[in-house]
Write a protein that holds these residues in place. Structure first.
Motif, PDB file in Angstrom:
ATOM      1  N   MET A 290       2.702   1.455   5.361  1.00  0.00           N
ATOM      2  CA  MET A 290       3.723   2.408   4.903  1.00  0.00           C
ATOM      3  C   MET A 290       3.343   3.833   5.305  1.00  0.00           C
ATOM      4  O   MET A 290       4.181   4.624   5.721  1.00  0.00           O
ATOM      5  CB  MET A 290       3.836   2.343   3.378  1.00  0.00           C
ATOM      6  N   MET A 291       2.064   4.137   5.150  1.00  0.00           N
ATOM      7  CA  MET A 291       1.616   5.493   5.478  1.00  0.00           C
ATOM      8  C   MET A 291       1.636   5.733   6.986  1.00  0.00           C
ATOM      9  O   MET A 291       1.657   6.890   7.421  1.00  0.00           O
ATOM     10  CB  MET A 291       0.215   5.749   4.927  1.00  0.00           C
TER      11      MET A 291
ATOM     12  N   CYS B  39       7.215   0.293  -2.635  1.00  0.00           N
ATOM     13  CA  CYS B  39       7.085   1.249  -1.528  1.00  0.00           C
ATOM     14  C   CYS B  39       6.688   2.640  -2.037  1.00  0.00           C
ATOM     15  O   CYS B  39       6.081   3.421  -1.307  1.00  0.00           O
ATOM     16  CB  CYS B  39       8.344   1.307  -0.675  1.00  0.00           C
TER      17      CYS B  39
ATOM     18  N   VAL C 232       2.751   2.329  -2.733  1.00  0.00           N
ATOM     19  CA  VAL C 232       1.926   2.291  -1.512  1.00  0.00           C
ATOM     20  C   VAL C 232       1.925   3.654  -0.814  1.00  0.00           C
ATOM     21  O   VAL C 232       0.919   4.069  -0.262  1.00  0.00           O
ATOM     22  CB  VAL C 232       2.433   1.188  -0.553  1.00  0.00           C
ATOM     23  N   ASP C 233       3.058   4.341  -0.851  1.00  0.00           N
ATOM     24  CA  ASP C 233       3.161   5.653  -0.207  1.00  0.00           C
ATOM     25  C   ASP C 233       3.609   6.668  -1.265  1.00  0.00           C
ATOM     26  O   ASP C 233       4.781   6.754  -1.610  1.00  0.00           O
ATOM     27  CB  ASP C 233       4.179   5.581   0.938  1.00  0.00           C
TER      28      ASP C 233
ATOM     29  N   ARG D 161       4.008   5.410   8.771  1.00  0.00           N
ATOM     30  CA  ARG D 161       5.271   6.119   9.038  1.00  0.00           C
ATOM     31  C   ARG D 161       5.053   7.635   9.001  1.00  0.00           C
ATOM     32  O   ARG D 161       5.747   8.400   9.637  1.00  0.00           O
ATOM     33  CB  ARG D 161       6.315   5.779   7.969  1.00  0.00           C
TER      34      ARG D 161
ATOM     35  N   GLU E  71      10.235  12.150   0.159  1.00  0.00           N
ATOM     36  CA  GLU E  71      11.050  11.903   1.356  1.00  0.00           C
ATOM     37  C   GLU E  71      12.483  11.520   0.986  1.00  0.00           C
ATOM     38  O   GLU E  71      13.433  11.991   1.599  1.00  0.00           O
ATOM     39  CB  GLU E  71      10.388  10.796   2.190  1.00  0.00           C
TER      40      GLU E  71
ATOM     41  N   ASN F 263      -2.923   1.138   6.053  1.00  0.00           N
ATOM     42  CA  ASN F 263      -1.706   1.232   5.240  1.00  0.00           C
ATOM     43  C   ASN F 263      -0.460   1.338   6.131  1.00  0.00           C
ATOM     44  O   ASN F 263      -0.223   2.365   6.773  1.00  0.00           O
ATOM     45  CB  ASN F 263      -1.826   2.464   4.334  1.00  0.00           C
TER      46      ASN F 263
ATOM     47  N   ILE G  51      11.923  -0.393   2.121  1.00  0.00           N
ATOM     48  CA  ILE G  51      12.019   0.997   2.582  1.00  0.00           C
ATOM     49  C   ILE G  51      13.477   1.424   2.754  1.00  0.00           C
ATOM     50  O   ILE G  51      13.902   2.454   2.229  1.00  0.00           O
ATOM     51  CB  ILE G  51      11.274   1.183   3.913  1.00  0.00           C
TER      52      ILE G  51
ATOM     53  N   GLN H  72      -4.172  -2.790   1.406  1.00  0.00           N
ATOM     54  CA  GLN H  72      -4.557  -1.405   1.692  1.00  0.00           C
ATOM     55  C   GLN H  72      -5.327  -0.755   0.542  1.00  0.00           C
ATOM     56  O   GLN H  72      -6.080   0.182   0.739  1.00  0.00           O
ATOM     57  CB  GLN H  72      -3.344  -0.564   2.096  1.00  0.00           C
TER      58      GLN H  72
END
Lengths: 363, 502
Positions: free
Chosen positions: A291-292, B460, B463-464, A294, B470, A289, B431, A267
């Motif tokens: 993960m994104m 994780c 990447v996010d 989500r 969260e 992506n 996750i 990604q």
């Protein structure tokens, strides 16, 4: 044009007997989402018989109007270690399992490591049966996808990433243990890939998380990982796609000639730059992506997919997919649908017929 | 001079020399402090230079002229668009009114058609009765014999006339029915057109709303530019100030040279060996060299380098401190080059060797008072990041309490309770495992450790970037090296501003 023809047309840059693809193919990997078909947990889903696992994957494909061009027949790639006698445990009911422990506790254990028979693992046998069931159900239309951990990354599951890094970066340890470890892992992976091909997988993805630019330097990649990747793919009897599970862009020029039918792009990688570097030698697969996904709304996912399509569509040689390995369980079905349907909306090509029409129409 | 006098003088000088030695040591500390200021000033200067070289002024100028011009154009465009919308709306309203009139006319036409139809039906009825009358007349004429012959002719003609009237009446009825059908179709078209015009009216209303919003935003833009402008002067002043600050470097260098010279003379007079300045200089040299070696990825002969320091009589604790500084410096430089985990791992191996060499030689470890609990979340068995973080923290004099792989939330919380650590580092690649951080936050709060900060690490979170929010982590360490500076900042300056580093 069915999915197999479309994928072949795309990965050969329109030079196969099927002419040019009618649209960008799409490979979403909604493995865990099979649980939604039965209203059960992911753990329960993957505990089901192979036939039922396969049926759910076919059902998901139908749920998206048959647009996805591939169906995957594996629960996860971690399962490969079960052939070595390592157990897996689900710590969370809706997630992939984790290893129960390491096989190699000391470097001195390495010389005693032998090549296991993949078919001695009940999990791998079930995966073989799942692939066979998928092949029987949709194998003449859809691309049946298998997967395995690549040999260069397998040791991180057998001894832990830290120990594997220590071995890689300590010349003395490397001299003593690297070759045997790679020999064992390479042989096992070739055998396991062969089982999947024979069961009906059209393409097996080699997941190589330790060989990405995220993990290692280019010199380490070229000296250690690349020869192993080449020899593994060279010995595989069928089509293999390669996934570095991380950044591949810095190494992608070196990956263009490893013999893979496609490279899965991370990604973080720039699709345009990757295309420039491989110069039409190999197709690219990616790179929304996961993960994104989500977090994004279906509309945003559609835009991301559109952006990927716009970047890599021209000249064929591109398959839209989520960045690997799979779509998280809490991504909505609407979101997955948005990714899939983007190819219909934005990925259409003006088709050129194949030169040898007599053979067209046959996968 | 007799020897006794010299000895007496030396004894008298020694306490003074010791005082001067202590003063010189204090001066070295202050020089180090000034060096820190100089470094941070240099860093700020670099940032400002980078900002300048990236064309901030030009960007401001562009924003100034371009944005205001664009805002003006947008404003004019919006106004024109609003006017056009208004005109369109008026036209649409007129159309809708005309269509309503047309509908009314058509309804009247329908009513008129019905009247004509009724009249035709009446005529038809008359014709039928006339026809009957003609028939009766013919019968009566026949009964009358020869006298009724003329009457019979008349009655026959009347009968024919009645038939003609009936035919015409039917034609009228058909024509009227046809007219009614067309009118009905026209009514339907009018209804559809009216509906369409109303939809267009709504669309125009929406456009008006959008344009009005744009117009308002366009008016705010010049104010925003003005606000941005306010920063230009301070920025320029900061640049000048940094220029002056660079003189500190020269001044500090001079002071240090003089102090070293005086201190050296005192040491020579009192027969001592290595000066504090020499020690400082050696350690700094080591830090620079070790940093360079790590960044270059060389196979560093760190043990030989450290042995050299020890041979100069430098305390192993100070050597370890220099190792810690080198780690941070190397990692900071590598982070912005987006190097691989492998590069950090080479640092890890070099630092591990340095620690293995130094730690046995340290009898009384330096205590920074900083403590961190680290571990992999439940279900996560990826130890690499945690191990690297642990070692880098130790090398920086930070006490590490490692709860290991796949640790339950309670294990983290117990370790916090026992150690009173103000920072917890939770590593996770997966996750679901990473979501344990939310539970950890709850448990820490329940136990009263609301001020304990949680630093999340693992793929994780890389990447996010929103994942940390969260799961309710306070900070994210995107590389193993981040943890050291985060911990130091949390301990030294209190928590960073909310959400920073997330």
């Amino acid at each position: 044009m069915n999915s197999i023809q479309r994928v072949l047309a795309a990965l050969t840059f329109g030079k196969s007997e099927h002419g040019t693809p009618d649209r960008v193919p799409v490979f979403p990997v909604p493995l865990m989402q099979g649980a939604l078909v039965y209203g059960c947990t992911v753990e329960e889903y993957f505990a089901m018989p192979a036939k039922r696992i396969a049926e759910a994957q076919v059902k998901i494909n139908e749920m998206f109007d048959g647009i996805p061009d591939g169906v995957a027949g594996i629960p996860n790639v971690i399962q490969d270690v079960t052939a070595f006698g390592i157990g897996l445990k689900h710590h969370y009911v809706n997630s992939t399992p984790a290893v129960e422990g390491m096989l190699l506790h000391n470097f001195e254990d390495i010389p005693n490591l032998a090549v296991p028979d993949p078919m001695k693992s009940p999990m791998l046998r079930k995966t073989r049966d799942t692939i066979a069931a998928l092949s029987a159900a949709v194998g003449t239309e859809k691309v049946v996808i298998g997967a395995a951990i690549a040999p260069f990354s397998l040791p991180s599951m057998l001894m832990g990433t830290s120990a594997w890094m220590r071995l890689l970066f300590t010349p003395e340890l490397r001299r003593k243990y690297y070759k045997h470890l790679m020999d064992v892992c390479t042989r096992f992976v070739i055998d396991w890939v062969d089982v999947q091909h024979k069961a009906g997988a059209h393409v097996v993805i080699l997941a190589d998380g330790m060989a990405s630019a995220t993990m290692i330097q280019r010199s380490v990649f070229e000296d250690l990982a690349l020869p192993v990747i080449k020899s593994t793919i060279g010995a595989a009897g069928g089509m293999v796609a390669y996934e570095a599970v991380g950044r591949i862009e810095p190494f992608i020029d070196a990956c263009a000639d490893i013999g893979a039918v496609g490279l899965l792009v991370g990604q973080e990688d720039d699709l345009v730059e990757c295309q420039k570097r491989v110069k039409g030698r190999v197709g690219l697969i990616g790179n929304v992506n996961n993960m994104m996904m989500r977090r994004w709304s279906p509309a945003r996912i559609e835009l991301q997919a559109k952006s990927a399509i716009n970047q890599a569509k021209d000249g064929y040689g591109f398959i839209l997919a989520n960045q690997g390995p799979e779509i998280p369980f809490d991504v909505s079905l609407d979101g997955i649908g948005a990714l899939i349907r983007a190819v219909e909306k934005y990925g259409r090509y003006d088709t050129k017929p194949a030169k040898t029409l007599s053979t067209a129409g046959v996968a | 001079m007799p020897l006794a006098c010299v000895q007496q003088d030396t004894r008298a000088v020694k306490p003074e020399a010791e005082k001067l030695d202590r003063a010189a040591t204090e001066l070295y500390h202050q020089i180090n402090f000034l060096r820190d200021i100089e470094s941070s000033s240099q860093a700020v200067s670099d940032c400002l230079r980078a900002v300048q070289s990236e064309g901030l002024d030009a960007a401001f100028a562009l924003v100034n002229s371009g944005l205001i011009r664009v805002a003006g154009e947008v404003g004019t465009g919006c106004q024109s668009s609003l006017d056009a919308c208004q005109q369109t709306r008026e036209v649409l309203e007129a159309s809708i009114a005309s269509l309503a009139d047309l509908r009314k006319t058509l309804d009247q036409l329908t009513a008129s058609s019905r009247s004509i139809e009724n009249v035709a039906e009446t005529i038809d009825a008359f014709a039928q009765q006339t026809s009957l009358l003609a028939l009766n007349a013919r019968i009566e004429a026949a009964r009358a014999g020869a006298a009724g012959v003329g009457f019979a002719v008349v009655s026959e003609e009347v009968g024919k006339l009645a038939v003609s009237i009936k035919d015409e009446s039917r034609s009228i009825q058909c024509a009227v029915a046809e007219v009614a059908r067309h009118v009905s179709q026209a009514c339907s078209i009018v209804s559809v057109e009216t509906e369409r015009s109303r939809e267009q009216e709504q669309a125009v209303d929406a456009m008006v709303e959008t344009n009005e919003a744009l117009l308002i935003q366009g008016r705010v833009l010049p104010d925003m530019v003005e606000e941005l402008d306010q920063f230009l002067d301070p920025l320029s002043q900061a640049r000048s100030a940094i220029g002056h600050n660079q003189m500190i470097q020269v001044a500090v260098g001079n002071v240090e040279r003089n102090v070293r010279s005086i201190h050296g003379a005192i040491r020579r007079a009192t027969g001592s060996n290595a000066t504090h300045g020499e020690i400082t200089s050696s350690l700094e040299e080591f830090t620079d060299l070790f940093t360079h070696e790590m960044v270059a990825g060389s196979d560093t002969p760190v043990e030989t380098m450290l042995q050299g320091l020890l041979d100069h009589g430098i305390d192993p604790v100070h050597c370890l401190d220099a190792v810690g500084k080198a780690v941070q410096s190397a990692n900071a430089r590598q982070k912005y080059k987006h190097v691989s985990v492998g590069d950090y791992y080479l640092n890890f191996l070099a630092v591990e060797r340095a620690l293995a060499f130094l730690e046995p030689k340290i009898t009384v470890p330096a205590r920074t008072g900083m403590k961190v609990v680290i571990g992999n979340a439940r279900g996560d068995y990826h130890s690499l990041g945690r191990e690297m973080v642990g070692l880098f923290l130790r090398a920086s004099g930070i006490e590490v309490i490692d709860v290991g792989l796949g640790a339950e939330v309670s294990k983290f919380a117990d370790a916090v309770a026992k150690s009173k650590a103000r920072v917890v580092g939770v590593s996770s690649l997966l996750i679901e495992s990473a979501k344990e951080i939310t539970k950890l936050r709850e448990v820490l709060n329940q136990r009263g450790y609301t001020g304990t900060k949680i630093v999340a690490g693992g793929a994780c979170f890389v990447v996010d970037s929103e994942f940390a929010n969260e799961v309710k982590a306070d900070y994210v360490a995107t590389a193993a090296s981040d943890m050291v500076s985060l911990v130091q900042q949390i301990y030294q300056y209190g928590p960073l501003s909310e959400g920073s580093n997330r």
